[in-house]
Design a protein around this motif. Sequence first.
Motif, PDB file in Angstrom:
ATOM      1  N   GLN A 129       0.816  -1.206   0.000  1.00 29.01           N
ATOM      2  CA  GLN A 129       0.000   0.000   0.000  1.00 29.01           C
ATOM      3  C   GLN A 129       0.854   1.263   0.000  1.00 29.01           C
ATOM      4  O   GLN A 129       1.960   1.282   0.526  1.00 29.01           O
ATOM      5  CB  GLN A 129      -0.932  -0.005   1.209  1.00 29.01           C
ATOM      6  N   HIS A 130       0.296   2.298  -0.598  1.00 33.92           N
ATOM      7  CA  HIS A 130       0.922   3.623  -0.603  1.00 33.92           C
ATOM      8  C   HIS A 130      -0.119   4.611  -0.098  1.00 33.92           C
ATOM      9  O   HIS A 130      -1.216   4.704  -0.662  1.00 33.92           O
ATOM     10  CB  HIS A 130       1.363   3.987  -2.020  1.00 33.92           C
ATOM     11  N   ARG A 131       0.215   5.279   1.013  1.00 44.28           N
ATOM     12  CA  ARG A 131      -0.689   6.246   1.632  1.00 44.28           C
ATOM     13  C   ARG A 131      -2.060   5.638   1.925  1.00 44.28           C
ATOM     14  O   ARG A 131      -3.093   6.253   1.694  1.00 44.28           O
ATOM     15  CB  ARG A 131      -0.828   7.489   0.766  1.00 44.28           C
ATOM     16  N   GLY A 132      -2.044   4.393   2.393  1.00 40.34           N
ATOM     17  CA  GLY A 132      -3.270   3.724   2.809  1.00 40.34           C
ATOM     18  C   GLY A 132      -4.105   3.123   1.703  1.00 40.34           C
ATOM     19  O   GLY A 132      -5.207   2.638   1.954  1.00 40.34           O
ATOM     20  N   HIS A 133      -3.593   3.122   0.472  1.00 44.25           N
ATOM     21  CA  HIS A 133      -4.347   2.567  -0.655  1.00 44.25           C
ATOM     22  C   HIS A 133      -3.578   1.402  -1.268  1.00 44.25           C
ATOM     23  O   HIS A 133      -2.363   1.475  -1.457  1.00 44.25           O
ATOM     24  CB  HIS A 133      -4.604   3.635  -1.722  1.00 44.25           C
ATOM     25  N   HIS A 134      -4.313   0.357  -1.612  1.00 48.73           N
ATOM     26  CA  HIS A 134      -3.717  -0.830  -2.236  1.00 48.73           C
ATOM     27  C   HIS A 134      -3.097  -0.455  -3.579  1.00 48.73           C
ATOM     28  O   HIS A 134      -3.715   0.209  -4.392  1.00 48.73           O
ATOM     29  CB  HIS A 134      -4.793  -1.909  -2.428  1.00 48.73           C
ATOM     30  N   VAL A 135      -1.845  -0.881  -3.808  1.00 49.79           N
ATOM     31  CA  VAL A 135      -1.136  -0.609  -5.052  1.00 49.79           C
ATOM     32  C   VAL A 135      -0.898  -1.903  -5.820  1.00 49.79           C
ATOM     33  O   VAL A 135      -1.079  -1.978  -7.022  1.00 49.79           O
ATOM     34  CB  VAL A 135       0.211   0.098  -4.770  1.00 49.79           C
ATOM     35  N   CYS A 136      -0.476  -2.943  -5.106  1.00 50.82           N
ATOM     36  CA  CYS A 136      -0.130  -4.203  -5.756  1.00 50.82           C
ATOM     37  C   CYS A 136      -0.264  -5.331  -4.745  1.00 50.82           C
ATOM     38  O   CYS A 136      -0.020  -5.146  -3.561  1.00 50.82           O
ATOM     39  CB  CYS A 136       1.296  -4.133  -6.289  1.00 50.82           C
ATOM     40  N   GLY A 137      -0.672  -6.491  -5.214  1.00 44.96           N
ATOM     41  CA  GLY A 137      -0.784  -7.653  -4.344  1.00 44.96           C
ATOM     42  C   GLY A 137       0.300  -8.662  -4.658  1.00 44.96           C
ATOM     43  O   GLY A 137       0.895  -8.651  -5.728  1.00 44.96           O
ATOM     44  N   GLY A 138       0.553  -9.527  -3.720  1.00 41.76           N
ATOM     45  CA  GLY A 138       1.556 -10.560  -3.918  1.00 41.76           C
ATOM     46  C   GLY A 138       1.389 -11.667  -2.900  1.00 41.76           C
ATOM     47  O   GLY A 138       0.429 -11.678  -2.127  1.00 41.76           O
ATOM     48  N   MET A 139       2.339 -12.595  -2.928  1.00 40.08           N
ATOM     49  CA  MET A 139       2.334 -13.726  -2.002  1.00 40.08           C
ATOM     50  C   MET A 139       3.690 -13.830  -1.340  1.00 40.08           C
ATOM     51  O   MET A 139       4.713 -13.569  -1.978  1.00 40.08           O
ATOM     52  CB  MET A 139       2.075 -15.034  -2.764  1.00 40.08           C
ATOM     53  N   LEU A 140       3.700 -14.227  -0.077  1.00 40.08           N
ATOM     54  CA  LEU A 140       4.954 -14.522   0.606  1.00 40.08           C
ATOM     55  C   LEU A 140       5.332 -15.950   0.253  1.00 40.08           C
ATOM     56  O   LEU A 140       4.633 -16.893   0.620  1.00 40.08           O
ATOM     57  CB  LEU A 140       4.794 -14.360   2.116  1.00 40.08           C
ATOM     58  N   ILE A 141       6.434 -16.111  -0.473  1.00 42.22           N
ATOM     59  CA  ILE A 141       6.817 -17.456  -0.917  1.00 42.22           C
ATOM     60  C   ILE A 141       8.129 -17.917  -0.316  1.00 42.22           C
ATOM     61  O   ILE A 141       8.526 -19.048  -0.534  1.00 42.22           O
ATOM     62  CB  ILE A 141       6.887 -17.542  -2.455  1.00 42.22           C
ATOM     63  N   ARG A 142       8.802 -17.054   0.448  1.00 44.45           N
ATOM     64  CA  ARG A 142      10.052 -17.431   1.094  1.00 44.45           C
ATOM     65  C   ARG A 142      10.135 -16.825   2.479  1.00 44.45           C
ATOM     66  O   ARG A 142       9.619 -15.752   2.722  1.00 44.45           O
ATOM     67  CB  ARG A 142      11.255 -16.932   0.297  1.00 44.45           C
ATOM     68  N   GLU A 143      10.830 -17.523   3.348  1.00 48.19           N
ATOM     69  CA  GLU A 143      11.036 -17.014   4.692  1.00 48.19           C
ATOM     70  C   GLU A 143      12.274 -16.138   4.775  1.00 48.19           C
ATOM     71  O   GLU A 143      12.591 -15.617   5.827  1.00 48.19           O
ATOM     72  CB  GLU A 143      11.164 -18.179   5.685  1.00 48.19           C
ATOM     73  N   THR A 144      12.952 -15.930   3.665  1.00 45.81           N
ATOM     74  CA  THR A 144      14.243 -15.218   3.689  1.00 45.81           C
ATOM     75  C   THR A 144      14.088 -13.722   3.463  1.00 45.81           C
ATOM     76  O   THR A 144      14.893 -13.102   2.802  1.00 45.81           O
ATOM     77  CB  THR A 144      15.181 -15.813   2.622  1.00 45.81           C
ATOM     78  N   LEU A 145      13.032 -13.139   3.987  1.00 47.40           N
ATOM     79  CA  LEU A 145      12.832 -11.701   3.826  1.00 47.40           C
ATOM     80  C   LEU A 145      13.503 -10.911   4.935  1.00 47.40           C
ATOM     81  O   LEU A 145      13.358  -9.709   5.013  1.00 47.40           O
ATOM     82  CB  LEU A 145      11.341 -11.366   3.782  1.00 47.40           C
ATOM     83  N   GLY A 146      14.208 -11.584   5.788  1.00 48.14           N
ATOM     84  CA  GLY A 146      14.957 -10.883   6.829  1.00 48.14           C
ATOM     85  C   GLY A 146      14.205 -10.804   8.143  1.00 48.14           C
ATOM     86  O   GLY A 146      13.095 -11.311   8.285  1.00 48.14           O
ATOM     87  N   PRO A 147      14.811 -10.155   9.103  1.00 47.86           N
ATOM     88  CA  PRO A 147      14.232 -10.101  10.447  1.00 47.86           C
ATOM     89  C   PRO A 147      12.959  -9.260  10.542  1.00 47.86           C
ATOM     90  O   PRO A 147      12.241  -9.345  11.519  1.00 47.86           O
ATOM     91  CB  PRO A 147      15.352  -9.485  11.292  1.00 47.86           C
ATOM     92  N   GLN A 148      12.653  -8.450   9.509  1.00 48.52           N
ATOM     93  CA  GLN A 148      11.448  -7.630   9.559  1.00 48.52           C
ATOM     94  C   GLN A 148      10.174  -8.468   9.447  1.00 48.52           C
ATOM     95  O   GLN A 148       9.112  -8.044   9.857  1.00 48.52           O
ATOM     96  CB  GLN A 148      11.433  -6.584   8.430  1.00 48.52           C
ATOM     97  N   LEU A 149      10.281  -9.663   8.884  1.00 49.06           N
ATOM     98  CA  LEU A 149       9.123 -10.526   8.706  1.00 49.06           C
ATOM     99  C   LEU A 149       8.987 -11.457   9.899  1.00 49.06           C
ATOM    100  O   LEU A 149       9.863 -12.269  10.170  1.00 49.06           O
ATOM    101  CB  LEU A 149       9.249 -11.357   7.425  1.00 49.06           C
ATOM    102  N   VAL A 150       7.889 -11.339  10.607  1.00 50.66           N
ATOM    103  CA  VAL A 150       7.612 -12.203  11.747  1.00 50.66           C
ATOM    104  C   VAL A 150       6.446 -13.101  11.357  1.00 50.66           C
ATOM    105  O   VAL A 150       5.339 -12.620  11.096  1.00 50.66           O
ATOM    106  CB  VAL A 150       7.266 -11.368  13.001  1.00 50.66           C
ATOM    107  N   LEU A 151       6.699 -14.406  11.279  1.00 55.11           N
ATOM    108  CA  LEU A 151       5.646 -15.347  10.915  1.00 55.11           C
ATOM    109  C   LEU A 151       4.767 -15.635  12.122  1.00 55.11           C
ATOM    110  O   LEU A 151       5.255 -15.867  13.227  1.00 55.11           O
ATOM    111  CB  LEU A 151       6.259 -16.642  10.384  1.00 55.11           C
ATOM    112  N   THR A 152       3.458 -15.594  11.895  1.00 56.68           N
ATOM    113  CA  THR A 152       2.459 -15.872  12.932  1.00 56.68           C
ATOM    114  C   THR A 152       1.360 -16.700  12.290  1.00 56.68           C
ATOM    115  O   THR A 152       1.458 -17.066  11.121  1.00 56.68           O
ATOM    116  CB  THR A 152       1.853 -14.565  13.483  1.00 56.68           C
TER     117      THR A 152
END
Length: 144
Positions: A40-63
């Motif tokens: 999202q940009h400024r609260g509006h949806h811009v593009c969708g995607g899927m999380l396909i890897r856990e290697t996105l770094g420490p910012q990604l917390v899986l729950t």
Amino acid sequence: MYLHLLILLQLLSSAGASESGIVGGKMAKPHSRPYMVSLQHRGHHVCGGMLIRETLGPQLVLTEYVTVTGLPKEDEHIPASPKCSVAGWGKTYSNNNQGSGVLMEVAVTVEDDSECKRIWQKYFDKKQMMCTRTTGGKRILSGN
């Protein structure tokens, strides 16, 4: 993390995701697809995607609400007939240029690639797309 998202965005845009849609679908149940992301940009949806890897770094917390999913192998053939669902924030009506503000989903059946190749001709690329039809059998669709 941002580099991975930019690469994903580039792949999606080159595969025609900007023309995608969830025509004839329904609103997805909240948290039913914890691998789907809305950039999202400024609260509006811009593009969708899927999380396909856990290697996105420490910012990604899986729950239980944020998970990764797998993709078929590059050379894996998906046979015709299986029922599956497609989700996204694309157009909800074929004559509408606006995307949805909420995650939508629609049930489809996988078709043989030759059927989409016959209909879409040079625009169908089986390396980047799957050939599907709506469960009502209304028409053949192609998408990424």
